[in-house]
Design a protein around this motif. Structure first.
Motif, PDB file in Angstrom:
ATOM      1  N   SER A   5       0.834  -1.192   0.000  1.00  0.00           N
ATOM      2  CA  SER A   5       0.000   0.000   0.000  1.00  0.00           C
ATOM      3  C   SER A   5       0.869   1.243   0.000  1.00  0.00           C
ATOM      4  CB  SER A   5      -0.902   0.001   1.238  1.00  0.00           C
ATOM      5  OG  SER A   5      -1.625   1.192   1.290  1.00  0.00           O
ATOM      6  N   ARG A   6       0.523   2.200  -0.816  1.00  0.00           N
ATOM      7  CA  ARG A   6       1.313   3.426  -0.907  1.00  0.00           C
ATOM      8  C   ARG A   6       0.855   4.476   0.088  1.00  0.00           C
ATOM      9  NH1 ARG A   6       3.773   3.956  -6.486  1.00  0.00           N
ATOM     10  NH2 ARG A   6       3.530   1.877  -7.291  1.00  0.00           N
ATOM     11  N   ASN A   7      -0.277   4.283   0.713  1.00  0.00           N
ATOM     12  CA  ASN A   7      -0.816   5.261   1.648  1.00  0.00           C
ATOM     13  C   ASN A   7      -0.583   4.802   3.077  1.00  0.00           C
ATOM     14  OD1 ASN A   7      -1.824   6.770  -0.482  1.00  0.00           O
ATOM     15  ND2 ASN A   7      -3.713   5.578  -0.547  1.00  0.00           N
ATOM     16  N   SER A   8       0.641   4.899   3.532  1.00  0.00           N
ATOM     17  CA  SER A   8       0.952   4.475   4.894  1.00  0.00           C
ATOM     18  C   SER A   8       1.100   5.691   5.787  1.00  0.00           C
ATOM     19  CB  SER A   8       2.247   3.668   4.931  1.00  0.00           C
ATOM     20  OG  SER A   8       3.325   4.480   4.559  1.00  0.00           O
ATOM     21  N   ALA A   9       0.821   5.499   7.047  1.00  0.00           N
ATOM     22  CA  ALA A   9       1.024   6.566   8.018  1.00  0.00           C
ATOM     23  C   ALA A   9       2.522   6.723   8.241  1.00  0.00           C
ATOM     24  CB  ALA A   9       0.321   6.206   9.325  1.00  0.00           C
ATOM     25  N   ALA A  10       3.011   7.924   8.060  1.00  0.00           N
ATOM     26  CA  ALA A  10       4.446   8.169   8.205  1.00  0.00           C
ATOM     27  C   ALA A  10       4.838   8.095   9.674  1.00  0.00           C
ATOM     28  CB  ALA A  10       4.799   9.525   7.623  1.00  0.00           C
ATOM     29  N   SER A  11       5.780   7.238   9.985  1.00  0.00           N
ATOM     30  CA  SER A  11       6.251   7.140  11.358  1.00  0.00           C
ATOM     31  C   SER A  11       7.314   8.212  11.587  1.00  0.00           C
ATOM     32  CB  SER A  11       6.816   5.752  11.632  1.00  0.00           C
ATOM     33  OG  SER A  11       7.888   5.490  10.764  1.00  0.00           O
ATOM     34  N   ALA A  12       7.512   8.562  12.839  1.00  0.00           N
ATOM     35  CA  ALA A  12       8.460   9.615  13.171  1.00  0.00           C
ATOM     36  C   ALA A  12       9.874   9.237  12.746  1.00  0.00           C
ATOM     37  CB  ALA A  12       8.403   9.892  14.667  1.00  0.00           C
ATOM     38  N   ALA A  30       3.544 -17.071   5.609  1.00  0.00           N
ATOM     39  CA  ALA A  30       3.377 -18.373   4.962  1.00  0.00           C
ATOM     40  C   ALA A  30       2.207 -19.145   5.557  1.00  0.00           C
ATOM     41  CB  ALA A  30       4.664 -19.196   5.085  1.00  0.00           C
ATOM     42  N   ARG A  31       1.907 -18.874   6.825  1.00  0.00           N
ATOM     43  CA  ARG A  31       0.770 -19.520   7.488  1.00  0.00           C
ATOM     44  C   ARG A  31      -0.539 -18.759   7.274  1.00  0.00           C
ATOM     45  NH1 ARG A  31       3.463 -18.785  12.033  1.00  0.00           N
ATOM     46  NH2 ARG A  31       5.286 -20.045  12.300  1.00  0.00           N
ATOM     47  N   GLY A  32      -0.474 -17.609   6.568  1.00  0.00           N
ATOM     48  CA  GLY A  32      -1.688 -16.861   6.263  1.00  0.00           C
ATOM     49  C   GLY A  32      -1.944 -15.656   7.134  1.00  0.00           C
ATOM     50  N   ASN A  33      -1.036 -15.327   8.036  1.00  0.00           N
ATOM     51  CA  ASN A  33      -1.213 -14.180   8.922  1.00  0.00           C
ATOM     52  C   ASN A  33      -0.309 -13.046   8.440  1.00  0.00           C
ATOM     53  OD1 ASN A  33      -1.421 -12.324  10.960  1.00  0.00           O
ATOM     54  ND2 ASN A  33      -0.935 -13.743  12.615  1.00  0.00           N
ATOM     55  N   ASP A  34      -0.897 -11.966   7.947  1.00  0.00           N
ATOM     56  CA  ASP A  34      -0.093 -10.866   7.417  1.00  0.00           C
ATOM     57  C   ASP A  34       0.033  -9.679   8.368  1.00  0.00           C
ATOM     58  OD1 ASP A  34      -2.652  -9.891   7.261  1.00  0.00           O
ATOM     59  OD2 ASP A  34      -2.504  -9.249   5.170  1.00  0.00           O
ATOM     60  N   ARG A  35      -0.500  -9.783   9.570  1.00  0.00           N
ATOM     61  CA  ARG A  35      -0.494  -8.662  10.512  1.00  0.00           C
ATOM     62  C   ARG A  35       0.925  -8.214  10.871  1.00  0.00           C
ATOM     63  NH1 ARG A  35      -3.658  -9.435  15.959  1.00  0.00           N
ATOM     64  NH2 ARG A  35      -4.317 -11.081  14.599  1.00  0.00           N
ATOM     65  N   PHE A  36       1.812  -9.144  11.210  1.00  0.00           N
ATOM     66  CA  PHE A  36       3.175  -8.792  11.620  1.00  0.00           C
ATOM     67  C   PHE A  36       3.952  -8.206  10.441  1.00  0.00           C
ATOM     68  CE2 PHE A  36       7.520 -10.258  13.246  1.00  0.00           C
ATOM     69  CZ  PHE A  36       7.657  -9.154  14.063  1.00  0.00           C
ATOM     70  N   ALA A  37       3.751  -8.766   9.252  1.00  0.00           N
ATOM     71  CA  ALA A  37       4.422  -8.249   8.055  1.00  0.00           C
ATOM     72  C   ALA A  37       3.981  -6.818   7.773  1.00  0.00           C
ATOM     73  CB  ALA A  37       4.128  -9.145   6.859  1.00  0.00           C
ATOM     74  N   ASP A  38       2.688  -6.562   7.870  1.00  0.00           N
ATOM     75  CA  ASP A  38       2.178  -5.210   7.649  1.00  0.00           C
ATOM     76  C   ASP A  38       2.738  -4.229   8.669  1.00  0.00           C
ATOM     77  OD1 ASP A  38       0.695  -5.922   5.443  1.00  0.00           O
ATOM     78  OD2 ASP A  38      -1.164  -6.174   6.565  1.00  0.00           O
ATOM     79  N   GLN A  39       2.823  -4.663   9.918  1.00  0.00           N
ATOM     80  CA  GLN A  39       3.357  -3.798  10.979  1.00  0.00           C
ATOM     81  C   GLN A  39       4.808  -3.429  10.694  1.00  0.00           C
ATOM     82  OE1 GLN A  39       3.283  -5.568  14.860  1.00  0.00           O
ATOM     83  NE2 GLN A  39       4.454  -3.914  15.782  1.00  0.00           N
ATOM     84  N   LEU A  40       5.620  -4.418  10.311  1.00  0.00           N
ATOM     85  CA  LEU A  40       7.025  -4.143  10.022  1.00  0.00           C
ATOM     86  C   LEU A  40       7.171  -3.205   8.826  1.00  0.00           C
ATOM     87  CD1 LEU A  40       8.774  -7.592  10.524  1.00  0.00           C
ATOM     88  CD2 LEU A  40       8.720  -5.642  12.074  1.00  0.00           C
ATOM     89  N   ASP A  42       4.983  -0.969   7.819  1.00  0.00           N
ATOM     90  CA  ASP A  42       4.549   0.368   8.232  1.00  0.00           C
ATOM     91  C   ASP A  42       5.641   1.085   9.016  1.00  0.00           C
ATOM     92  OD1 ASP A  42       2.108   0.095   7.013  1.00  0.00           O
ATOM     93  OD2 ASP A  42       1.058  -0.510   8.851  1.00  0.00           O
ATOM     94  N   GLU A  43       6.351   0.362   9.870  1.00  0.00           N
ATOM     95  CA  GLU A  43       7.415   0.961  10.678  1.00  0.00           C
ATOM     96  C   GLU A  43       8.647   1.315   9.849  1.00  0.00           C
ATOM     97  OE1 GLU A  43       8.186  -1.863  13.741  1.00  0.00           O
ATOM     98  OE2 GLU A  43       6.301  -1.466  14.778  1.00  0.00           O
ATOM     99  N   ALA A  44       8.795   0.692   8.684  1.00  0.00           N
ATOM    100  CA  ALA A  44       9.992   0.900   7.860  1.00  0.00           C
ATOM    101  C   ALA A  44       9.980   2.227   7.116  1.00  0.00           C
ATOM    102  CB  ALA A  44      10.160  -0.251   6.886  1.00  0.00           C
ATOM    103  N   GLY A  45       8.828   2.871   7.043  1.00  0.00           N
ATOM    104  CA  GLY A  45       8.753   4.169   6.379  1.00  0.00           C
ATOM    105  C   GLY A  45       9.154   4.088   4.910  1.00  0.00           C
ATOM    106  N   PRO A  46      10.156   4.871   4.499  1.00  0.00           N
ATOM    107  CA  PRO A  46      10.538   4.884   3.086  1.00  0.00           C
ATOM    108  C   PRO A  46      11.197   3.583   2.622  1.00  0.00           C
ATOM    109  CG  PRO A  46      12.046   6.242   4.355  1.00  0.00           C
ATOM    110  CD  PRO A  46      10.950   5.824   5.287  1.00  0.00           C
ATOM    111  N   TYR A  47      11.526   2.708   3.534  1.00  0.00           N
ATOM    112  CA  TYR A  47      12.161   1.430   3.190  1.00  0.00           C
ATOM    113  C   TYR A  47      11.147   0.290   3.120  1.00  0.00           C
ATOM    114  CZ  TYR A  47      15.989   4.304   4.822  1.00  0.00           C
ATOM    115  OH  TYR A  47      16.859   5.348   5.012  1.00  0.00           O
ATOM    116  N   ARG A  48       9.864   0.623   3.131  1.00  0.00           N
ATOM    117  CA  ARG A  48       8.824  -0.395   3.232  1.00  0.00           C
ATOM    118  C   ARG A  48       8.842  -1.386   2.076  1.00  0.00           C
ATOM    119  NH1 ARG A  48       3.909   0.655   4.693  1.00  0.00           N
ATOM    120  NH2 ARG A  48       2.828  -0.911   3.497  1.00  0.00           N
TER     121      ARG A  48
END
Length: 66
Positions: A5-12, A30-40, A42-48
């Motif tokens: 997604s290109r519309n992420s909340a910019a982290s500080a 791989a098990r079907g849970n994308d929550r942790f991947a999305d969190q990481l 989002d935290e990566a900012g421009p390196y997402r």
């Protein structure tokens, strides 16, 4: 929010996740849970995008055990 997604909340302060976090997110994805991947991503900012690709690679390398 999705991995590419290109519309992420910019982290500080962008944070690059550690290899262990990338691996854990890949295994969860791989098990079907994308929550942790999305969190990481989002935290990566421009390196997402590069973080997302690392997670996808880790996911492809992991074979879930039944």
């Amino acid at each position: 929010m999705g991995l590419f997604s290109r519309n992420s909340a910019a982290s500080a302060e962008p944070r690059i996740p550690a290899a262990e976090e990338i691996g854990a997110a890949g295994r969860a994805l791989a098990r079907g849970n994308d929550r942790f991947a999305d969190q990481l991503c989002d935290e990566a900012g421009p390196y997402r995008q590069s973080v997302a690709m690392e997670i996808l690679a880790a996911s492809a390398d992991y074979t879930p055990q039944d």
